[in-house]
Design a protein around this motif. Structure first.
Motif, PDB file in Angstrom:
ATOM      1  N   GLY A   1       9.615 -10.648  -4.035  1.00  0.00           N
ATOM      2  CA  GLY A   1       8.457 -10.998  -4.843  1.00  0.00           C
ATOM      3  C   GLY A   1       8.548 -10.264  -6.161  1.00  0.00           C
ATOM      4  O   GLY A   1       8.901  -9.087  -6.204  1.00  0.00           O
ATOM      5  N   SER A   2       8.251 -10.976  -7.252  1.00  0.00           N
ATOM      6  CA  SER A   2       8.333 -10.374  -8.578  1.00  0.00           C
ATOM      7  C   SER A   2       7.169 -10.880  -9.414  1.00  0.00           C
ATOM      8  O   SER A   2       6.951 -12.090  -9.527  1.00  0.00           O
ATOM      9  CB  SER A   2       9.658 -10.747  -9.225  1.00  0.00           C
ATOM     10  N   SER A   3       6.426  -9.950  -9.996  1.00  0.00           N
ATOM     11  CA  SER A   3       5.295 -10.299 -10.841  1.00  0.00           C
ATOM     12  C   SER A   3       5.781 -10.735 -12.213  1.00  0.00           C
ATOM     13  O   SER A   3       6.664 -10.101 -12.793  1.00  0.00           O
ATOM     14  CB  SER A   3       4.356  -9.103 -10.986  1.00  0.00           C
ATOM     15  N   THR A   4       5.192 -11.783 -12.716  1.00  0.00           N
ATOM     16  CA  THR A   4       5.569 -12.279 -14.045  1.00  0.00           C
ATOM     17  C   THR A   4       4.889 -11.493 -15.160  1.00  0.00           C
ATOM     18  O   THR A   4       5.327 -11.549 -16.301  1.00  0.00           O
ATOM     19  CB  THR A   4       5.216 -13.769 -14.189  1.00  0.00           C
ATOM     20  N   THR A   5       3.838 -10.739 -14.838  1.00  0.00           N
ATOM     21  CA  THR A   5       3.114  -9.997 -15.885  1.00  0.00           C
ATOM     22  C   THR A   5       3.381  -8.497 -15.848  1.00  0.00           C
ATOM     23  O   THR A   5       3.536  -7.874 -16.880  1.00  0.00           O
ATOM     24  CB  THR A   5       1.599 -10.231 -15.767  1.00  0.00           C
ATOM     25  N   SER A   6       3.461  -7.906 -14.659  1.00  0.00           N
ATOM     26  CA  SER A   6       3.583  -6.444 -14.573  1.00  0.00           C
ATOM     27  C   SER A   6       5.004  -5.964 -14.286  1.00  0.00           C
ATOM     28  O   SER A   6       5.261  -4.771 -14.321  1.00  0.00           O
ATOM     29  CB  SER A   6       2.665  -5.908 -13.474  1.00  0.00           C
ATOM     30  N   GLN A   7       5.893  -6.857 -13.956  1.00  0.00           N
ATOM     31  CA  GLN A   7       7.264  -6.541 -13.562  1.00  0.00           C
ATOM     32  C   GLN A   7       7.340  -5.844 -12.209  1.00  0.00           C
ATOM     33  O   GLN A   7       8.413  -5.373 -11.817  1.00  0.00           O
ATOM     34  CB  GLN A   7       7.988  -5.731 -14.630  1.00  0.00           C
ATOM     35  N   ASN A   8       6.222  -5.729 -11.455  1.00  0.00           N
ATOM     36  CA  ASN A   8       6.287  -5.187 -10.099  1.00  0.00           C
ATOM     37  C   ASN A   8       7.192  -6.079  -9.265  1.00  0.00           C
ATOM     38  O   ASN A   8       7.119  -7.313  -9.348  1.00  0.00           O
ATOM     39  CB  ASN A   8       4.898  -5.131  -9.463  1.00  0.00           C
ATOM     40  N   THR A   9       8.058  -5.435  -8.472  1.00  0.00           N
ATOM     41  CA  THR A   9       9.024  -6.176  -7.660  1.00  0.00           C
ATOM     42  C   THR A   9       9.172  -5.514  -6.302  1.00  0.00           C
ATOM     43  O   THR A   9       9.240  -4.284  -6.208  1.00  0.00           O
ATOM     44  CB  THR A   9      10.412  -6.198  -8.353  1.00  0.00           C
ATOM     45  N   ILE A  10       9.225  -6.347  -5.270  1.00  0.00           N
ATOM     46  CA  ILE A  10       9.550  -5.875  -3.917  1.00  0.00           C
ATOM     47  C   ILE A  10      10.658  -6.768  -3.389  1.00  0.00           C
ATOM     48  O   ILE A  10      10.581  -7.996  -3.486  1.00  0.00           O
ATOM     49  CB  ILE A  10       8.327  -5.925  -2.983  1.00  0.00           C
TER      50      ILE A  10
ATOM     51  N   PHE B   1       9.797  -1.572  -6.932  1.00  0.00           N
ATOM     52  CA  PHE B   1       9.590  -1.213  -8.328  1.00  0.00           C
ATOM     53  C   PHE B   1       8.131  -1.548  -8.631  1.00  0.00           C
ATOM     54  O   PHE B   1       7.766  -2.707  -8.843  1.00  0.00           O
ATOM     55  CB  PHE B   1      10.537  -1.988  -9.253  1.00  0.00           C
ATOM     56  N   ILE B   2       7.282  -0.533  -8.591  1.00  0.00           N
ATOM     57  CA  ILE B   2       5.837  -0.712  -8.707  1.00  0.00           C
ATOM     58  C   ILE B   2       5.316   0.186  -9.832  1.00  0.00           C
ATOM     59  O   ILE B   2       5.602   1.392  -9.859  1.00  0.00           O
ATOM     60  CB  ILE B   2       5.122  -0.359  -7.382  1.00  0.00           C
ATOM     61  N   ASN B   3       4.552  -0.407 -10.732  1.00  0.00           N
ATOM     62  CA  ASN B   3       3.945   0.329 -11.855  1.00  0.00           C
ATOM     63  C   ASN B   3       4.977   1.149 -12.628  1.00  0.00           C
ATOM     64  O   ASN B   3       4.791   2.332 -12.896  1.00  0.00           O
ATOM     65  CB  ASN B   3       2.785   1.200 -11.373  1.00  0.00           C
ATOM     66  N   GLN B   4       6.081   0.507 -12.942  1.00  0.00           N
ATOM     67  CA  GLN B   4       7.159   1.094 -13.736  1.00  0.00           C
ATOM     68  C   GLN B   4       7.874   2.266 -13.050  1.00  0.00           C
ATOM     69  O   GLN B   4       8.505   3.086 -13.707  1.00  0.00           O
ATOM     70  CB  GLN B   4       6.638   1.539 -15.121  1.00  0.00           C
TER      71      GLN B   4
ATOM     72  N   ALA C   1      13.673   4.201  -0.569  1.00  0.00           N
ATOM     73  CA  ALA C   1      13.287   4.255   0.850  1.00  0.00           C
ATOM     74  C   ALA C   1      13.946   5.448   1.530  1.00  0.00           C
ATOM     75  O   ALA C   1      15.070   5.831   1.200  1.00  0.00           O
ATOM     76  CB  ALA C   1      13.697   2.973   1.556  1.00  0.00           C
ATOM     77  N   ILE C   2      13.224   6.034   2.473  1.00  0.00           N
ATOM     78  CA  ILE C   2      13.818   7.040   3.362  1.00  0.00           C
ATOM     79  C   ILE C   2      14.731   6.272   4.317  1.00  0.00           C
ATOM     80  O   ILE C   2      14.296   5.292   4.933  1.00  0.00           O
ATOM     81  CB  ILE C   2      12.725   7.802   4.146  1.00  0.00           C
ATOM     82  N   PRO C   3      16.002   6.651   4.457  1.00  0.00           N
ATOM     83  CA  PRO C   3      16.930   5.889   5.302  1.00  0.00           C
ATOM     84  C   PRO C   3      16.389   5.675   6.723  1.00  0.00           C
ATOM     85  O   PRO C   3      15.831   6.580   7.334  1.00  0.00           O
ATOM     86  CB  PRO C   3      18.194   6.757   5.321  1.00  0.00           C
TER      87      PRO C   3
ATOM     88  N   ASN D   1       0.895  -1.160   0.000  1.00  0.00           N
ATOM     89  CA  ASN D   1       0.000   0.000   0.000  1.00  0.00           C
ATOM     90  C   ASN D   1       0.928   1.203   0.000  1.00  0.00           C
ATOM     91  O   ASN D   1       1.493   1.563   1.027  1.00  0.00           O
ATOM     92  CB  ASN D   1      -0.905  -0.003   1.233  1.00  0.00           C
ATOM     93  N   ILE D   2       1.115   1.773  -1.167  1.00  0.00           N
ATOM     94  CA  ILE D   2       2.004   2.923  -1.321  1.00  0.00           C
ATOM     95  C   ILE D   2       1.126   4.155  -1.485  1.00  0.00           C
ATOM     96  O   ILE D   2       0.508   4.343  -2.526  1.00  0.00           O
ATOM     97  CB  ILE D   2       2.964   2.762  -2.516  1.00  0.00           C
ATOM     98  N   ASN D   3       1.053   4.915  -0.429  1.00  0.00           N
ATOM     99  CA  ASN D   3       0.276   6.155  -0.438  1.00  0.00           C
ATOM    100  C   ASN D   3      -1.165   5.927  -0.922  1.00  0.00           C
ATOM    101  O   ASN D   3      -1.704   6.734  -1.667  1.00  0.00           O
ATOM    102  CB  ASN D   3       0.983   7.202  -1.299  1.00  0.00           C
ATOM    103  N   GLY D   4      -1.765   4.802  -0.512  1.00  0.00           N
ATOM    104  CA  GLY D   4      -3.147   4.498  -0.876  1.00  0.00           C
ATOM    105  C   GLY D   4      -3.310   3.623  -2.105  1.00  0.00           C
ATOM    106  O   GLY D   4      -4.392   3.128  -2.376  1.00  0.00           O
ATOM    107  N   SER D   5      -2.249   3.414  -2.872  1.00  0.00           N
ATOM    108  CA  SER D   5      -2.302   2.545  -4.049  1.00  0.00           C
ATOM    109  C   SER D   5      -1.892   1.138  -3.618  1.00  0.00           C
ATOM    110  O   SER D   5      -0.760   0.920  -3.177  1.00  0.00           O
ATOM    111  CB  SER D   5      -1.359   3.065  -5.123  1.00  0.00           C
ATOM    112  N   LYS D   6      -2.826   0.182  -3.750  1.00  0.00           N
ATOM    113  CA  LYS D   6      -2.598  -1.168  -3.235  1.00  0.00           C
ATOM    114  C   LYS D   6      -2.364  -2.173  -4.350  1.00  0.00           C
ATOM    115  O   LYS D   6      -2.863  -2.023  -5.462  1.00  0.00           O
ATOM    116  CB  LYS D   6      -3.812  -1.620  -2.419  1.00  0.00           C
TER     117      LYS D   6
END
Length: 167
Positions: free
Chosen positions: A82-91, A112-115, A120-122, A54-59
């Motif tokens: 975790g890496s999506s095989t379709t969207s390339q989203n990665t955490i 890496f979410i939605n291209q 991260a803030i240290p 959930n990045i600033n409300g985008s889930k």
């Protein structure tokens, strides 16, 4: 049968008006608590393994079996990816600590979410591990902290949950 006896008892010992108010109050409390409990898990995917965000409300989520999820343990570091095989989203998250439940600072992360890459803030990200199973079981928990919006450069919040098999 027992419920009917209890209802009869309440009706004979309370006026109908007091009973109605009592019954409505109990119903509201019950359904509020039930909704609250369901809300805590309603955002979790129905999958064997997952990592959500959930990045600033985008889930969103990365889930098995369609996507790639893994954990690894190197010395005292736990790596979750975790890496999506379709969207390339990665955490990708790395935290240092015991192989047990606890609160651990995340020393390295990659979102890496939605291209977009979200730095991260240290020293702002933490993983709260609720279950850390043996090899083949699961590491389960949540994470939260702050990232930098790649477009506006504003500080934004991030949180999520994970359930990944340990290796």
């Amino acid at each position: 049968n027992n419920i009917i006896k209890q209802f009869h008892f309440l009706m004979t010992h309370f006026s109908k008006r007091r009973f109605s108010i009592f019954f409505i109050s109990i119903s509201i409390i019950y359904f509020s608590c039930k909704k609250s409990q369901n809300d805590q898990t309603s955002d979790l995917p129905n999958a064997d393994q997952f990592i959500t965000w959930n990045i600033n409300g985008s889930k969103g989520s990365i889930t098995s079996p369609n996507d790639s999820l893994a954990s690894a343990r190197y010395s005292s570091d736990t790596h979750l990816t975790g890496s999506s095989t379709t969207s390339q989203n990665t955490i990708y998250l790395i935290f240092m600590g015991n192989r047990s439940a606890g609160l651990y600072p995340i020393g390295y992360s990659d979102f890496f979410i939605n291209q977009q890459t979200y730095p991260a803030i240290p020293n702002s990200l933490n993983a709260k591990v609720t279950t850390y199973g043996a090899i083949g079981d699961y590491v389960i928990g949540s994470y939260s902290g702050q990232l930098t919006d790649p477009i506006s450069a504003n500080v934004i919040s991030v949180s999520g949950n994970f359930r990944i098999k340990t290796r």
